[in-house]
Design an enzyme around this catalytic site. Sequence first.
Site, short mmCIF file in Angstrom:
data_model
loop_
_atom_site.label_atom_id
_atom_site.label_comp_id
_atom_site.label_asym_id
_atom_site.label_seq_id
_atom_site.Cartn_x
_atom_site.Cartn_y
_atom_site.Cartn_z
N GLY A 9 0.83 -1.20 0.00
CA GLY A 9 0.00 0.00 0.00
C GLY A 9 0.86 1.24 0.00
N GLY A 64 0.63 5.67 1.36
CA GLY A 64 -0.10 6.80 1.90
C GLY A 64 0.28 8.04 1.13
N GLY A 65 -0.14 9.20 1.64
CA GLY A 65 0.16 10.43 0.94
C GLY A 65 1.63 10.82 1.02
N GLY A 79 4.36 8.32 1.59
CA GLY A 79 5.33 7.26 1.44
C GLY A 79 4.69 5.94 1.08
CG ASP A 123 -5.25 12.42 6.61
OD1 ASP A 123 -6.37 12.79 6.22
OD2 ASP A 123 -4.45 11.80 5.89
#
Length: 207
Positions: free
Chosen positions: A48, A50-51, A53, A139
């Site tokens: 997966g 994230g924003g 990394g 977030d």
Amino acid sequence: MPRGKAAASAGAKKPRGPKVPKLPDSFEPGTILKDLRKKDWKLGKEIGQGGFGLIYLVEAWRKGQKLKYLGVPKFIAAGSHMRANEQYRFMVMERFGSDVQKIFEGAGKQFEVHTVFCLALRMIEALEYIHHNGYVHADIKASNILLGFRAGKQQADEVYLVDFGLATKYQIDGEHKPYKEDKRMAHDGTIEFTSTDAHLGVGRYHT
């Protein structure tokens, strides 16, 4: 509207939004990373991102609050890695399962009331710990709440708040930072979940 004002309005510059960080190209599975203690970590497949990394497969507060577990990721190790003359920072933490957003959609976008209450309580506990240490997460959303993962399978009764890419300190030496709006930092985070303050550019970078 008078013509002059219309022209001025049309030529006005729009406020700049926050820059979106560029993610690095994926690392090959099997890449060896060495943490700050010189311990080697072997990357598995990418699971997966994230924003801020990519994510790879690799307590006193809880006891004081008499909690079975605390829904905050445990830090295991950190370090940096050189590739093609570029330095990359990495952090190692425990593995997690699916996110609540996917589970919610798979359930026809409807949870039982009991499930909602349990999720809320676990997140309140996690946020209480984070706030106690002077930070805000900034977030919070269902895709940042993950199931626990242990002994090769997901733990349906454990949830963890992850992705601290936007987290910031709101206290300095025990004192709350002063309130200051900054349009350059407005709308930081996932737009539909950001707070009123975040829409006004408050909180992240002011001193």
